[in-house]
Design an enzyme around this catalytic site. Structure first.
Site, PDB file in Angstrom:
ATOM      1  N   SER A   8      19.630  52.510  85.090  1.00 10.68           N
ATOM      2  CA  SER A   8      20.624  52.635  84.017  1.00 10.68           C
ATOM      3  C   SER A   8      20.146  53.722  83.060  1.00 10.68           C
ATOM      4  O   SER A   8      18.979  54.127  83.102  1.00 10.68           O
ATOM      5  CB  SER A   8      20.776  51.310  83.278  1.00 10.68           C
ATOM      6  N   ASP A  65      22.902  54.312  87.483  1.00  3.85           N
ATOM      7  CA  ASP A  65      23.803  53.168  87.323  1.00  3.85           C
ATOM      8  C   ASP A  65      24.618  53.337  86.035  1.00  3.85           C
ATOM      9  O   ASP A  65      24.046  53.596  84.972  1.00  3.85           O
ATOM     10  CB  ASP A  65      22.927  51.901  87.243  1.00  3.85           C
ATOM     11  N   HIS A  66      25.911  53.195  86.128  1.00  2.00           N
ATOM     12  CA  HIS A  66      26.807  53.339  84.957  1.00  2.00           C
ATOM     13  C   HIS A  66      26.541  54.605  84.159  1.00  2.00           C
ATOM     14  O   HIS A  66      26.324  54.570  82.941  1.00  2.00           O
ATOM     15  CB  HIS A  66      26.696  52.116  84.024  1.00  2.00           C
ATOM     16  N   GLU A 119      34.104  54.140  89.047  1.00  2.00           N
ATOM     17  CA  GLU A 119      34.492  52.796  88.614  1.00  2.00           C
ATOM     18  C   GLU A 119      35.914  52.761  88.047  1.00  2.00           C
ATOM     19  O   GLU A 119      36.322  53.627  87.292  1.00  2.00           O
ATOM     20  CB  GLU A 119      33.516  52.261  87.553  1.00  2.00           C
ATOM     21  N   HIS A 124      29.410  44.725  91.148  1.00  2.00           N
ATOM     22  CA  HIS A 124      28.418  44.715  90.064  1.00  2.00           C
ATOM     23  C   HIS A 124      28.204  43.273  89.617  1.00  2.00           C
ATOM     24  O   HIS A 124      28.966  42.383  89.989  1.00  2.00           O
ATOM     25  CB  HIS A 124      28.917  45.571  88.891  1.00  2.00           C
ATOM     26  N   GLY A 157      25.807  41.156  90.304  1.00  2.00           N
ATOM     27  CA  GLY A 157      25.482  40.303  91.455  1.00  2.00           C
ATOM     28  C   GLY A 157      24.606  39.095  91.137  1.00  2.00           C
ATOM     29  O   GLY A 157      24.504  38.174  91.947  1.00  2.00           O
ATOM     30  N   SER A 158      23.989  39.073  89.952  1.00  2.00           N
ATOM     31  CA  SER A 158      23.130  37.926  89.592  1.00  2.00           C
ATOM     32  C   SER A 158      23.972  36.705  89.261  1.00  2.00           C
ATOM     33  O   SER A 158      24.902  36.793  88.463  1.00  2.00           O
ATOM     34  CB  SER A 158      22.300  38.255  88.341  1.00  2.00           C
ATOM     35  N   ASN A 210      25.078  44.888  93.311  1.00  2.00           N
ATOM     36  CA  ASN A 210      24.068  45.240  92.300  1.00  2.00           C
ATOM     37  C   ASN A 210      23.439  43.993  91.690  1.00  2.00           C
ATOM     38  O   ASN A 210      24.147  43.088  91.242  1.00  2.00           O
ATOM     39  CB  ASN A 210      24.722  46.009  91.158  1.00  2.00           C
ATOM     40  N   THR A 225      19.771  41.292  86.513  1.00  2.00           N
ATOM     41  CA  THR A 225      19.330  40.171  85.670  1.00  2.00           C
ATOM     42  C   THR A 225      18.448  39.158  86.413  1.00  2.00           C
ATOM     43  O   THR A 225      17.450  38.676  85.864  1.00  2.00           O
ATOM     44  CB  THR A 225      20.565  39.458  85.079  1.00  2.00           C
TER      45      THR A 225
END
Ligand code: 13P
Length: 287
Positions: free
Chosen positions: A49, A84-85, A135, A207, A209-210, A229, A232
């Site tokens: 990120s 990322d982002h 995105e 996104h 994915g946690s 992704n 966390t």
């Protein structure tokens, strides 16, 4: 082996599995993810990120570290180093720094502006042999100061952005970054199905994915998700293992305060989490 993410994602889409993107925060994180991918013979994407890039003193530092580590560990599985982002400016910084893949997150712009900026970055990235993710429809929750409201993407807008020639498309389907709240409604498979129908063989990205239940992850993969992704969950397992080490007083005995010892249980915990996810995503043995 550092590569663009294009080929590994085309294979994942065709083979009905997903490649894991694991966000990295420091040397321990990077080493844990690379070693696990190699051990399981799984392709992998290292996500960085803008906040993590800044923390590690810049994208140039990250690219140099990842390249050198990939070589010195003798990693032979395909590894993509991915922004990322990314902001528009961040994308150019990573292109210059030697990343192999970027994400341009233009979801907060009006769709026409998102399309125009994405179009430009697709041409630049592809000219450099890099892959690019776009995105549509913000991902909810908060990640490194980027806050999204968790809307579901419009399938027609997804089709428009997919047609720009991006290599992977992140589309909001009710997923959020960070921990899922108790009252979370779950993923919108109706939206995902509609997006896949409009975007065909485009690898779709999930996104946040946690913390998504395993059955939902499996179903999302059957509906065209080819990249998932995770950030966390690695942070939580790292923190838990470190807390346990300290609470057991292990830093107080012998040379237990040595950072190489202190950070070892956390690094092992990241490896266990990455292993679990790769098994769930079906990417083991796919390198
Ligand atoms: P989590 O932190 O919820 O796993 O999300 C990671 C992510 O989507 C990175 O872009």
């Amino acid at each position: 082996m550092l590569v663009s993410a294009k080929e590994m994602l085309v294979k994942a889409k065709e083979g009905h599995y997903a490649v894991g993107q694991f966000n990295i925060n420091n040397l321990e994180w990077t080493k844990s993810v690379l070693l696990t991918a190699q051990e399981l013979s799984a392709p992998v994407i290292l996500g960085v990120s803008e906040g993590a890039g800044k923390y590690m003193t810049g994208f140039g530092t990250v690219a140099a570290m990842v390249k050198a580590m990939d070589e010195s560990l003798g990693i032979t599985v395909p590894v993509a180093l991915h922004l990322d982002h990314g902001t528009y400016e961040g994308c150019y910084k990573c292109i210059k720094a030697g990343f192999t893949s970027i994400m341009f997150d233009g979801s907060h712009y009006p769709i026409d502006e998102n399309v125009e900026k994405t179009r430009e970055l697709v041409a630049v990235a592809h000219g450099m042999g890099m892959s690019i993710e776009a995105e549509v429809g913000a991902i909810g929750g908060e990640e490194d100061g980027v806050i999204g409201m968790g809307e579901c993407a419009d399938p027609d807008e997804c089709e428009r952005v997919a047609n720009l020639g991006v290599d992977m498309l992140a589309a909001g389907i009710g997923n959020i970054h960070g921990k899922y709240p108790e009252n979370w409604q779950g993923l919108s498979f109706e939206t995902l199905d509609a997006i896949q129908k409009k975007t065909g063989m485009m690898p779709l990205v999930l996104h946040g994915g946690s913390g998504i239940p395993e059955d939902m992850i499996r179903k999302a993969i059957t509906l065209g998700v080819s990249k998932i992704n995770v950030n966390t969950e690695c942070q939580i397992t790292f923190a838990e293992a470190t807390r346990k080490y300290i609470e057991e007083g292990k830093d107080l005995t012998g040379k237990g305060f040595d950072p190489r010892k202190l950070l070892a249980p956390g690094a092992e915990a990241i490896r266990a989490t990455v292993r679990e996810k790769m098994e769930l995503f079906g990417s083991v043995g796919k390198a």
